[in-house]
Design a protein around this motif. Structure first.
Motif, PDB file in Angstrom:
ATOM      1  N   PRO A  78      -2.246   0.038 -59.311  1.00 16.49           N
ATOM      2  CA  PRO A  78      -1.500  -0.891 -58.452  1.00 16.49           C
ATOM      3  C   PRO A  78      -0.111  -0.349 -58.152  1.00 16.49           C
ATOM      4  CG  PRO A  78      -1.649  -1.736 -60.699  1.00 16.49           C
ATOM      5  CD  PRO A  78      -2.404  -0.453 -60.683  1.00 16.49           C
ATOM      6  N   ARG A  79       0.099   0.070 -56.929  1.00 19.50           N
ATOM      7  CA  ARG A  79       1.314   0.773 -56.525  1.00 19.50           C
ATOM      8  C   ARG A  79       2.573  -0.046 -56.782  1.00 19.50           C
ATOM      9  NH1 ARG A  79       2.751   4.828 -52.367  1.00 19.50           N
ATOM     10  NH2 ARG A  79       4.971   5.058 -52.687  1.00 19.50           N
ATOM     11  N   GLU A  80       2.536  -1.351 -56.464  1.00 16.07           N
ATOM     12  CA  GLU A  80       3.743  -2.178 -56.594  1.00 16.07           C
ATOM     13  C   GLU A  80       4.205  -2.270 -58.050  1.00 16.07           C
ATOM     14  OE1 GLU A  80       1.132  -2.882 -54.786  1.00 16.07           O
ATOM     15  OE2 GLU A  80       1.868  -3.155 -52.733  1.00 16.07           O
ATOM     16  N   VAL A  81       3.256  -2.206 -58.981  1.00 18.45           N
ATOM     17  CA  VAL A  81       3.639  -2.242 -60.403  1.00 18.45           C
ATOM     18  C   VAL A  81       4.405  -0.966 -60.756  1.00 18.45           C
ATOM     19  CG1 VAL A  81       2.780  -2.303 -62.776  1.00 18.45           C
ATOM     20  CG2 VAL A  81       1.671  -3.702 -61.023  1.00 18.45           C
ATOM     21  N   ILE A  82       3.901   0.175 -60.298  1.00 22.68           N
ATOM     22  CA  ILE A  82       4.571   1.448 -60.567  1.00 22.68           C
ATOM     23  C   ILE A  82       5.959   1.444 -59.930  1.00 22.68           C
ATOM     24  CG2 ILE A  82       4.451   3.949 -60.238  1.00 22.68           C
ATOM     25  CD1 ILE A  82       1.395   3.659 -60.058  1.00 22.68           C
ATOM     26  N   ASP A  83       6.022   1.017 -58.685  1.00 22.74           N
ATOM     27  CA  ASP A  83       7.298   1.056 -57.957  1.00 22.74           C
ATOM     28  C   ASP A  83       8.370   0.163 -58.581  1.00 22.74           C
ATOM     29  OD1 ASP A  83       6.374   2.930 -56.227  1.00 22.74           O
ATOM     30  OD2 ASP A  83       6.001   1.559 -54.553  1.00 22.74           O
ATOM     31  N   ILE A  84       7.957  -1.017 -59.029  1.00 19.48           N
ATOM     32  CA  ILE A  84       8.967  -1.920 -59.601  1.00 19.48           C
ATOM     33  C   ILE A  84       9.480  -1.369 -60.939  1.00 19.48           C
ATOM     34  CG2 ILE A  84       7.462  -3.526 -60.869  1.00 19.48           C
ATOM     35  CD1 ILE A  84       9.217  -5.812 -59.802  1.00 19.48           C
ATOM     36  N   ILE A  85       8.620  -0.718 -61.689  1.00 18.27           N
ATOM     37  CA  ILE A  85       9.052  -0.093 -62.948  1.00 18.27           C
ATOM     38  C   ILE A  85      10.062   1.012 -62.649  1.00 18.27           C
ATOM     39  CG2 ILE A  85       8.278   1.415 -64.838  1.00 18.27           C
ATOM     40  CD1 ILE A  85       5.732  -0.288 -65.015  1.00 18.27           C
ATOM     41  N   LEU A  86       9.730   1.869 -61.695  1.00 16.92           N
ATOM     42  CA  LEU A  86      10.623   2.978 -61.356  1.00 16.92           C
ATOM     43  C   LEU A  86      11.990   2.458 -60.900  1.00 16.92           C
ATOM     44  CD1 LEU A  86       8.126   5.223 -59.346  1.00 16.92           C
ATOM     45  CD2 LEU A  86       8.943   5.607 -61.675  1.00 16.92           C
ATOM     46  N   ARG A  87      11.940   1.381 -60.122  1.00 18.00           N
ATOM     47  CA  ARG A  87      13.167   0.832 -59.563  1.00 18.00           C
ATOM     48  C   ARG A  87      13.996   0.097 -60.617  1.00 18.00           C
ATOM     49  NH1 ARG A  87      13.344   0.639 -54.003  1.00 18.00           N
ATOM     50  NH2 ARG A  87      11.082   0.721 -53.805  1.00 18.00           N
TER      51      ARG A  87
ATOM     52  N   THR B 162      -1.169   7.843 -48.286  1.00 20.80           N
ATOM     53  CA  THR B 162      -0.201   7.408 -49.290  1.00 20.80           C
ATOM     54  C   THR B 162       1.157   7.129 -48.657  1.00 20.80           C
ATOM     55  OG1 THR B 162      -1.369   8.830 -50.842  1.00 20.80           O
ATOM     56  CG2 THR B 162       0.768   7.978 -51.554  1.00 20.80           C
ATOM     57  N   LYS B 163       1.658   5.938 -48.883  1.00 19.88           N
ATOM     58  CA  LYS B 163       2.932   5.545 -48.286  1.00 19.88           C
ATOM     59  C   LYS B 163       4.096   6.290 -48.936  1.00 19.88           C
ATOM     60  CE  LYS B 163       5.501   1.583 -48.009  1.00 19.88           C
ATOM     61  NZ  LYS B 163       5.611   0.562 -49.035  1.00 19.88           N
ATOM     62  N   GLN B 164       5.055   6.717 -48.107  1.00 25.30           N
ATOM     63  CA  GLN B 164       6.223   7.431 -48.603  1.00 25.30           C
ATOM     64  C   GLN B 164       7.170   6.466 -49.317  1.00 25.30           C
ATOM     65  OE1 GLN B 164       6.840  10.861 -48.136  1.00 25.30           O
ATOM     66  NE2 GLN B 164       8.544  10.512 -49.533  1.00 25.30           N
ATOM     67  N   SER B 165       7.524   6.765 -50.561  1.00 23.88           N
ATOM     68  CA  SER B 165       8.471   5.939 -51.302  1.00 23.88           C
ATOM     69  C   SER B 165       9.889   6.260 -50.852  1.00 23.88           C
ATOM     70  CB  SER B 165       8.316   6.244 -52.797  1.00 23.88           C
ATOM     71  OG  SER B 165       9.472   5.871 -53.499  1.00 23.88           O
ATOM     72  N   ASP B 166      10.806   5.307 -50.972  1.00 24.21           N
ATOM     73  CA  ASP B 166      12.195   5.608 -50.614  1.00 24.21           C
ATOM     74  C   ASP B 166      13.050   5.922 -51.843  1.00 24.21           C
ATOM     75  OD1 ASP B 166      12.346   3.126 -51.697  1.00 24.21           O
ATOM     76  OD2 ASP B 166      13.177   2.119 -49.939  1.00 24.21           O
ATOM     77  N   LEU B 167      12.396   6.093 -52.990  1.00 20.35           N
ATOM     78  CA  LEU B 167      13.130   6.488 -54.193  1.00 20.35           C
ATOM     79  C   LEU B 167      13.299   8.004 -54.216  1.00 20.35           C
ATOM     80  CD1 LEU B 167      11.154   4.209 -56.645  1.00 20.35           C
ATOM     81  CD2 LEU B 167      13.543   3.897 -55.972  1.00 20.35           C
ATOM     82  N   LYS B 168      14.122   8.478 -55.149  1.00 19.61           N
ATOM     83  CA  LYS B 168      14.295   9.924 -55.269  1.00 19.61           C
ATOM     84  C   LYS B 168      14.459  10.298 -56.738  1.00 19.61           C
ATOM     85  CE  LYS B 168      15.047  14.028 -53.551  1.00 19.61           C
ATOM     86  NZ  LYS B 168      15.296  14.771 -52.330  1.00 19.61           N
ATOM     87  N   PHE B 169      13.794  11.348 -57.147  1.00 24.12           N
ATOM     88  CA  PHE B 169      13.843  11.773 -58.547  1.00 24.12           C
ATOM     89  C   PHE B 169      14.310  13.216 -58.642  1.00 24.12           C
ATOM     90  CE2 PHE B 169      10.744   8.484 -57.918  1.00 24.12           C
ATOM     91  CZ  PHE B 169      11.179   7.531 -58.832  1.00 24.12           C
ATOM     92  N   SER B 170      15.062  13.496 -59.706  1.00 28.54           N
ATOM     93  CA  SER B 170      15.630  14.832 -59.822  1.00 28.54           C
ATOM     94  C   SER B 170      14.554  15.872 -60.107  1.00 28.54           C
ATOM     95  CB  SER B 170      16.700  14.855 -60.916  1.00 28.54           C
ATOM     96  OG  SER B 170      16.106  14.528 -62.159  1.00 28.54           O
ATOM     97  N   HIS B 171      13.463  15.439 -60.736  1.00 28.43           N
ATOM     98  CA  HIS B 171      12.498  16.432 -61.204  1.00 28.43           C
ATOM     99  C   HIS B 171      11.194  15.716 -61.548  1.00 28.43           C
ATOM    100  CE1 HIS B 171      11.572  19.435 -64.749  1.00 28.43           C
ATOM    101  NE2 HIS B 171      10.736  19.590 -63.737  1.00 28.43           N
ATOM    102  N   VAL B 172      10.075  16.283 -61.175  1.00 28.50           N
ATOM    103  CA  VAL B 172       8.785  15.777 -61.653  1.00 28.50           C
ATOM    104  C   VAL B 172       8.100  16.903 -62.406  1.00 28.50           C
ATOM    105  CG1 VAL B 172       6.515  14.851 -61.044  1.00 28.50           C
ATOM    106  CG2 VAL B 172       8.520  14.088 -59.777  1.00 28.50           C
TER     107      VAL B 172
END
Ligand SMILES: [Zn+2]
Ligand SMILES: [Zn+2]
Ligand SMILES: [Zn+2]
Length: 443
Positions: A194-203, A245-255
Motif C-alpha cells: 500500500p503506497r500511501e502507508v509507505i509515503d506517510i511513514i517516509l514523510r 509508478t507515480k513519481q514521489s515528491d520526496l527526496k533522499f540523499s541515498h538509497v
C-alpha cells in the motif's frame, strides 16, 4: 554481537538445527546460557549491538528460550547499554520486552505492528527497520477502524506519528510471498504494497536515506489480502512496469540496496532471457526506486550465491548495463558491487573443446582502482555447519560507464575470492589472452 541461524543456501530443505552461530562461532543449544554468563561475568562485555538473523527457523522451544536469554542475559531489563537490536521480533512476533527495548535503542526493527503502536513517545532513531508485511498490517488495521476511505486515512494519520523520526529507514521486502487460499498453484513473487502507508511513514518520520533489503525468504511470506478488497490504497511493487509508478515528491540523499539475500531480483538484473523460469520484472527495479524513493545516489550489492554470478562475465556485464540503462537516467550515480565465482571468467569453446578467457563487455572502461573486501563464509558439510565462519578476502576491479551529458555515472566493482584467483591461475591461458577480463586481476 551477531546471533544467527545459518544454513547451506544451496540446499533447499530446512531442518531445524540445535545450534546457532554467535559471532560466527557454532554454539549448541545447551551451551548458550553458559556462554552468555561467561561473557557477562568473566569478560564483562557490555553488549551495545545485537543482530539476530533467521531465528524464526529454529525449533520453537529453542527459539523462545534464546529470545528470553538474549533479553535477560545480554540486554537486561533496563537495557542500559543497548543501542541496536535487529531481528529479535522475528522470534516473538512482537512482545512487551521487545517494545520496551525499542524505546531505548538508536537502531531497531523490524517492528511488528504491536511495537509500532507503543511508539507514542518522542524520539529520533538513527535507523528503523520495517517490513512489507508491516505496511499491510497498518493498512488493514486502519481499514478495520473505519467505515470509509476518508476515515481510514484519518486513522492512518493517527497511527504514524511525527513525534518519531528516523534518519535511515530499512525496508525488508520478501520476493517470494504467496497469497493464501490459492490452492496448489502457489505463485511465489514480490507482492503489492500500500503506497500511501509507505509515503506517510517516509514523510512523517522525516526519513533522509533508505536501505532496501530484498530477501528471498522471511518469516512473513503469507500476504494479507483483505486490504486489496478495498479501493483505498494504491498498489505498488518494485517489479511492476515502471511507467505505472507515480513519481514521489520526496527526496533522499541515498538509497542503498542489499541484494545479498535476494534470488529473483539479482537474477533478473543479470539475465534478460531465462530458460527455465519466467523473469519477474526486476528489470524495472531501478526506475521504480527512482519514482518511489527519488534519489541521485543508488548503491547495490549483488551476491555470488545465485544464478547470475556463475557463467559468462562478458554477457553478465552487458546485461547489467542494458538493465541499468533501460531508462535513460538523469543525474544518477549508481555503484554496484558484483561478487562472482571465478568460473565466470572463462567459457568452453565448443569447436576447439578448449576453454577461452572472456573479455570485458563493451561500454565499460577499466579503472585504476585496486579494491578488496572481506566476507565471512565457510563451506557446509552436508547437514553440518562449519564450527566457525572465517573471513575470506575478495579482490576487486572497477569498471565504469559515464554518460556525461546525462550526468549518469555507473561503477561496477567486480569481486573474485583471492583464494580462487590464486588456485586457478593458468599462466599459459593468461598469456594467450592478454586482454582478458581476469587478466586485470593479476595485473
Ligand atoms: Zn520479543
Ligand atoms: Zn501491480
Ligand atoms: Zn552517452
Amino acid at each position: 554481537m551477531k546471533i544467527e541461524y545459518a544454513f547451506d543456501v544451496e540446499d533447499r530443505i530446512f531442518q531445524p538445527k540445535d545450534y546457532i552461530y554467535i559471532n560466527y562461532r557454532k554454539i549448541n543449544n545447551q551451551d548458550v546460557l553458559p556462554y552468555f554468563i561467561f561473557l557477562n561475568t568473566a569478560v564483562g562485555v557490555k553488549v551495545r549491538k545485537i543482530t539476530t538473523r533467521r531465528l524464526w527457523l529454529l525449533e520453537d522451544k529453542f527459539k523462545r528460550r534464546l529470545h528470553d536469554l538474549i533479553h535477560s542475559q545480554l540486554i537486561g531489563t533496563n537495557g542500559t547499554n543497548i543501542q541496536t537490536v535487529i531481528g529479535l521480533e522475528e522470534a516473538c512476533d512482537g512482545c512487551v520486552k521487545c517494545s520496551n527495548i525499542a524505546k531505548k535503542c538508536l537502531e531497531y526493527g523490524p517492528l511488528r505492528i504491536s511495537t509500532l503502536q507503543t511508539m507514542t513517545y518522542s524520539k529520533n532513531y538513527k535507523k528503523l527497520h520495517v517490513t512489507d508485511k508491516l505496511f499491510e498490517d497498518i493498512a488493514e488495521y486502519c481499514i478495520s477502524k473505519s467505515k470509509n476511505k476518508e476515515e481510514c486515512f484519518k486513522e492512518l494519520d493517527k497511527t504514524i506519528l511525527s513525534t518519531i523520526s528516523c534518519d535511515k529507514l530499512a525496508l525488508w521486502i520478501n520476493e517470494n510471498r504467496v497469497i493464501p487460499n490459492e490452492g496448489t498453484d502457489l505463485k511465489f513473487d514480490h507482492r503489492h504494497m500500500p503506497r500511501e502507508v509507505i509515503d506517510i511513514i517516509l514523510r512523517k518520520w522525516n526519513v533522509k536515506s533508505l536501505k532496501l533489503c530484498m530477501l528471498h525468504m522471511t518469516k512473513e511470506h503469507m500476504c494479507n489480502v483483505k486490504w486489496m478488497q478495498y479501493d483505498y490504497f494504491t498498489r505498488v511493487r518494485l517489479n511492476d512496469p515502471y511507467l505505472k509508478t507515480k513519481q514521489s515528491d520526496l527526496k533522499f540523499s541515498h538509497v542503498e540496496v542489499s541484494l545479498s539475500y535476494s534470488s529473483n531480483c539479482v537474477r533478473d538484473l543479470g539475465n534478460r532471457q531465462l530458460i527455465v523460469n519466467q523473469p519477474k520484472g526486476y528489470d524495472n527495479f531501478i526506475p521504480n526506486i527512482r519514482r518511489m524513493f527519488p534519489t541521485d545516489k543508488i548503491t547495490m550489492d549483488l551476491s555470488h550465491w545465485y544464478d547470475i554470478a556463475r557463467t559468462d562475465i562478458e554477457k553478465k556485464m552487458s546485461t547489467i548495463l542494458q538493465v541499468v540503462t533501460m531508462e535513460q537516467h538523469q543525474n544518477l550515480s549508481l555503484d554496484i558491487k558484483f561478487f562472482v565465482e571465478s568460473g565466470i571468467v572463462k567459457k568452453l569453446n565448443e569447436e576447439t573443446n578448449k576453454e577461452d578467457l572472456l573479455g570485458i563487455a563493451p561500454g565499460y572502461v577499466l579503472q585504476e582502482n585496486r579494491l578488496h573486501c572481506f566476507k565471512k563464509s565457510s563451506p557446509f558439510n552436508g547437514n553440518n555447519g562449519p564450527e566457525v565462519f572465517l573471513d575470506n578476502k575478495w579482490i576487486g576491479r572497477r569498471f565504469q560507464v559515464d554518460h556525461a551529458e546525462n550526468r549518469f555515472h555507473f561503477k561496477l566493482d567486480v569481486y573474485i575470492k583471492e583464494k580462487e584467483l590464486e588456485e586457478r591461475l593458468d599462466k599459459k591461458l593468461l598469456q594467450e589472452y592478454p586482454d582478458s577480463f581476469v587478466g586485470h586481476f593479476y595485473a
